[in-house]
Design a protein around this motif. Structure first.
Motif, PDB file in Angstrom:
ATOM      1  N   ARG A  57      -4.985 -73.641  62.299  1.00 26.62           N
ATOM      2  CA  ARG A  57      -3.961 -72.805  62.088  1.00 26.62           C
ATOM      3  C   ARG A  57      -5.294 -71.382  61.551  1.00 26.62           C
ATOM      4  O   ARG A  57      -6.256 -71.839  60.885  1.00 26.62           O
ATOM      5  CB  ARG A  57      -3.265 -72.838  61.078  1.00 26.62           C
ATOM      6  N   LYS A  58      -4.805 -70.195  61.978  1.00 24.41           N
ATOM      7  CA  LYS A  58      -5.539 -69.327  61.267  1.00 24.41           C
ATOM      8  C   LYS A  58      -4.805 -68.275  60.424  1.00 24.41           C
ATOM      9  O   LYS A  58      -3.362 -68.173  60.568  1.00 24.41           O
ATOM     10  CB  LYS A  58      -6.208 -68.290  62.354  1.00 24.41           C
ATOM     11  N   SER A  59      -5.370 -67.647  59.384  1.00 23.28           N
ATOM     12  CA  SER A  59      -4.448 -66.760  58.551  1.00 23.28           C
ATOM     13  C   SER A  59      -4.840 -65.330  58.811  1.00 23.28           C
ATOM     14  O   SER A  59      -6.118 -64.953  58.971  1.00 23.28           O
ATOM     15  CB  SER A  59      -4.450 -67.047  57.126  1.00 23.28           C
ATOM     16  N   CYS A  60      -4.034 -64.421  58.568  1.00 17.74           N
ATOM     17  CA  CYS A  60      -4.375 -62.888  58.785  1.00 17.74           C
ATOM     18  C   CYS A  60      -4.814 -62.265  57.111  1.00 17.74           C
ATOM     19  O   CYS A  60      -3.914 -62.603  56.361  1.00 17.74           O
ATOM     20  CB  CYS A  60      -3.274 -62.017  59.325  1.00 17.74           C
ATOM     21  N   ASN A  61      -5.877 -61.570  57.070  1.00 19.82           N
ATOM     22  CA  ASN A  61      -6.225 -61.082  55.771  1.00 19.82           C
ATOM     23  C   ASN A  61      -5.534 -60.206  55.462  1.00 19.82           C
ATOM     24  O   ASN A  61      -5.428 -59.813  54.253  1.00 19.82           O
ATOM     25  CB  ASN A  61      -7.994 -60.921  55.812  1.00 19.82           C
ATOM     26  N   THR A  62      -5.146 -59.108  56.322  1.00 21.04           N
ATOM     27  CA  THR A  62      -4.074 -58.266  55.981  1.00 21.04           C
ATOM     28  C   THR A  62      -2.911 -58.737  55.691  1.00 21.04           C
ATOM     29  O   THR A  62      -2.440 -58.123  54.267  1.00 21.04           O
ATOM     30  CB  THR A  62      -4.034 -57.307  56.756  1.00 21.04           C
ATOM     31  N   CYS A  63      -2.143 -59.539  56.297  1.00 17.51           N
ATOM     32  CA  CYS A  63      -0.929 -59.850  56.128  1.00 17.51           C
ATOM     33  C   CYS A  63      -0.724 -61.104  55.201  1.00 17.51           C
ATOM     34  O   CYS A  63       0.360 -61.393  54.531  1.00 17.51           O
ATOM     35  CB  CYS A  63       0.065 -59.846  57.217  1.00 17.51           C
ATOM     36  N   GLY A  64      -1.488 -61.843  55.238  1.00 15.02           N
ATOM     37  CA  GLY A  64      -1.579 -63.214  54.522  1.00 15.02           C
ATOM     38  C   GLY A  64      -0.674 -64.393  55.138  1.00 15.02           C
ATOM     39  O   GLY A  64      -0.525 -65.367  54.635  1.00 15.02           O
ATOM     40  N   GLY A  65      -0.117 -63.967  56.473  1.00 17.81           N
ATOM     41  CA  GLY A  65       0.330 -65.081  57.089  1.00 17.81           C
ATOM     42  C   GLY A  65      -0.555 -66.072  57.900  1.00 17.81           C
ATOM     43  O   GLY A  65      -1.455 -65.948  57.917  1.00 17.81           O
ATOM     44  N   SER A  66      -0.064 -67.357  58.002  1.00 14.22           N
ATOM     45  CA  SER A  66      -0.870 -68.447  58.849  1.00 14.22           C
ATOM     46  C   SER A  66      -0.150 -68.782  60.085  1.00 14.22           C
ATOM     47  O   SER A  66       0.923 -69.020  60.181  1.00 14.22           O
ATOM     48  CB  SER A  66      -0.633 -69.754  58.002  1.00 14.22           C
ATOM     49  N   PHE A  67      -1.045 -68.904  61.283  1.00 11.22           N
ATOM     50  CA  PHE A  67      -0.456 -68.717  62.492  1.00 11.22           C
ATOM     51  C   PHE A  67      -1.292 -69.742  63.301  1.00 11.22           C
ATOM     52  O   PHE A  67      -2.431 -69.856  62.988  1.00 11.22           O
ATOM     53  CB  PHE A  67      -0.687 -67.501  63.149  1.00 11.22           C
ATOM     54  N   THR A  68      -0.661 -70.210  64.292  1.00 15.34           N
ATOM     55  CA  THR A  68      -1.418 -71.215  65.293  1.00 15.34           C
ATOM     56  C   THR A  68      -2.210 -70.155  66.093  1.00 15.34           C
ATOM     57  O   THR A  68      -1.889 -68.970  66.250  1.00 15.34           O
ATOM     58  CB  THR A  68      -0.502 -71.913  66.280  1.00 15.34           C
ATOM     59  N   PRO A  69      -3.306 -70.251  67.041  1.00 16.28           N
ATOM     60  CA  PRO A  69      -3.831 -69.543  67.843  1.00 16.28           C
ATOM     61  C   PRO A  69      -3.389 -68.645  68.682  1.00 16.28           C
ATOM     62  O   PRO A  69      -3.653 -67.311  68.636  1.00 16.28           O
ATOM     63  CB  PRO A  69      -5.020 -70.648  68.634  1.00 16.28           C
ATOM     64  N   ALA A  70      -2.282 -69.249  69.286  1.00 16.01           N
ATOM     65  CA  ALA A  70      -1.348 -68.232  70.268  1.00 16.01           C
ATOM     66  C   ALA A  70      -0.410 -67.267  69.335  1.00 16.01           C
ATOM     67  O   ALA A  70      -0.468 -66.114  69.719  1.00 16.01           O
ATOM     68  CB  ALA A  70      -0.436 -69.183  71.025  1.00 16.01           C
ATOM     69  N   GLU A  71      -0.008 -67.679  68.401  1.00 21.90           N
ATOM     70  CA  GLU A  71       0.605 -66.772  67.240  1.00 21.90           C
ATOM     71  C   GLU A  71      -0.017 -65.823  66.503  1.00 21.90           C
ATOM     72  O   GLU A  71       0.144 -64.746  66.486  1.00 21.90           O
ATOM     73  CB  GLU A  71       1.392 -67.642  66.305  1.00 21.90           C
ATOM     74  N   TYR A  72      -1.441 -66.248  66.226  1.00 25.61           N
ATOM     75  CA  TYR A  72      -2.322 -65.267  65.792  1.00 25.61           C
ATOM     76  C   TYR A  72      -2.545 -63.994  66.618  1.00 25.61           C
ATOM     77  O   TYR A  72      -2.724 -63.111  66.222  1.00 25.61           O
ATOM     78  CB  TYR A  72      -3.761 -66.047  65.648  1.00 25.61           C
ATOM     79  N   ARG A  73      -2.911 -64.313  67.941  1.00 28.55           N
ATOM     80  CA  ARG A  73      -3.168 -63.243  68.760  1.00 28.55           C
ATOM     81  C   ARG A  73      -2.180 -62.364  68.841  1.00 28.55           C
ATOM     82  O   ARG A  73      -2.025 -61.094  68.912  1.00 28.55           O
ATOM     83  CB  ARG A  73      -3.643 -63.610  70.092  1.00 28.55           C
ATOM     84  N   ALA A  74      -0.638 -63.049  68.919  1.00 31.01           N
ATOM     85  CA  ALA A  74       0.442 -62.145  69.141  1.00 31.01           C
ATOM     86  C   ALA A  74       0.614 -61.185  67.787  1.00 31.01           C
ATOM     87  O   ALA A  74       1.131 -60.237  67.883  1.00 31.01           O
ATOM     88  CB  ALA A  74       1.497 -62.873  69.525  1.00 31.01           C
ATOM     89  N   HIS A  75       0.494 -61.583  66.655  1.00 30.99           N
ATOM     90  CA  HIS A  75       0.630 -61.214  65.448  1.00 30.99           C
ATOM     91  C   HIS A  75      -0.152 -59.869  65.317  1.00 30.99           C
ATOM     92  O   HIS A  75       0.373 -59.024  64.482  1.00 30.99           O
ATOM     93  CB  HIS A  75       0.227 -62.413  64.364  1.00 30.99           C
ATOM     94  N   PHE A  76      -1.642 -59.932  65.846  1.00 32.09           N
ATOM     95  CA  PHE A  76      -1.984 -58.549  65.878  1.00 32.09           C
ATOM     96  C   PHE A  76      -1.290 -57.518  66.294  1.00 32.09           C
ATOM     97  O   PHE A  76      -1.650 -56.214  66.121  1.00 32.09           O
ATOM     98  CB  PHE A  76      -3.524 -58.661  66.285  1.00 32.09           C
ATOM     99  N   ARG A  77      -0.377 -57.746  67.443  1.00 31.41           N
ATOM    100  CA  ARG A  77       0.354 -56.848  68.191  1.00 31.41           C
ATOM    101  C   ARG A  77       1.741 -56.530  67.662  1.00 31.41           C
ATOM    102  O   ARG A  77       2.481 -55.583  68.024  1.00 31.41           O
ATOM    103  CB  ARG A  77       0.399 -57.305  69.951  1.00 31.41           C
ATOM    104  N   SER A  78       1.989 -57.483  66.643  1.00 33.34           N
ATOM    105  CA  SER A  78       3.204 -57.236  66.158  1.00 33.34           C
ATOM    106  C   SER A  78       3.521 -55.933  65.093  1.00 33.34           C
ATOM    107  O   SER A  78       2.391 -55.350  64.556  1.00 33.34           O
ATOM    108  CB  SER A  78       3.639 -58.223  65.119  1.00 33.34           C
ATOM    109  N   ASP A  79       4.876 -55.400  64.902  1.00 40.43           N
ATOM    110  CA  ASP A  79       5.011 -54.441  64.243  1.00 40.43           C
ATOM    111  C   ASP A  79       4.783 -54.731  62.616  1.00 40.43           C
ATOM    112  O   ASP A  79       4.272 -53.781  61.961  1.00 40.43           O
ATOM    113  CB  ASP A  79       6.498 -53.859  64.221  1.00 40.43           C
ATOM    114  N   TRP A  80       5.012 -55.882  62.123  1.00 40.77           N
ATOM    115  CA  TRP A  80       4.733 -56.434  60.789  1.00 40.77           C
ATOM    116  C   TRP A  80       3.234 -56.006  60.401  1.00 40.77           C
ATOM    117  O   TRP A  80       2.748 -55.388  59.395  1.00 40.77           O
ATOM    118  CB  TRP A  80       5.130 -57.551  60.666  1.00 40.77           C
ATOM    119  N   HIS A  81       2.369 -56.457  61.295  1.00 43.83           N
ATOM    120  CA  HIS A  81       0.892 -56.281  61.248  1.00 43.83           C
ATOM    121  C   HIS A  81       0.400 -54.798  61.098  1.00 43.83           C
ATOM    122  O   HIS A  81      -0.362 -54.443  60.293  1.00 43.83           O
ATOM    123  CB  HIS A  81       0.021 -56.991  62.156  1.00 43.83           C
TER     124      HIS A  81
END
Length: 124
Positions: free
Chosen positions: A74-98
């Motif tokens: 799992r990877k975590s986003c340093n900006t948001c603090g969330g923890s994600f699987t590799p697929a979610e991690y890539r999608a997270h950077f495109r999310s409105d939240w990020h």
């Protein structure tokens, strides 16, 4: 023997540094030390800021972790603090939240967690 002695003196002189070279070296060393010290201070301040935003006292700076639950890598986003699987991690950077957290970060404000973002999104 005299010629050998003069050769040694010439070699010794050639190896000796000029006053200008010594001064330059001393200045470069002091500048290097100042840069190192400034970098240390900058890192400490950043650790405190990041720790304040996360609320963990500045201890968590890990980018990627391995979870024990068998979910794998799992990877975590340093900006948001969330923890994600590799697929979610890539999608997270495109999310409105990020993207929203990035805007907050650029303004010098603390990032918000996903629950807060969803509540703000519902209000809008």
């Amino acid at each position: 023997a005299v010629q050998q002695m003069s050769m040694r003196k010439k070699n010794k002189r050639a190896q000796k540094k000029s006053k200008k070279a010594k001064r330059r070296e001393k200045e470069e060393t002091s500048l290097r030390q100042e840069r190192i010290q400034a970098e240390k201070v900058r890192r400490e301040e950043r650790e405190l800021r990041v720790g304040h935003q996360r609320g963990d006292g500045g201890t968590g700076t890990c980018i990627s972790t391995i979870e024990d639950r068998g979910s794998g890598f799992r990877k975590s986003c340093n900006t948001c603090g969330g923890s994600f699987t590799p697929a979610e991690y890539r999608a997270h950077f495109r999310s409105d939240w990020h993207r929203y957290n990035m805007k907050l970060k650029l303004q010098g404000l603390a990032a918000i967690d996903e629950k807060e973002f969803l509540m703000c999104e519902e209000v809008l």
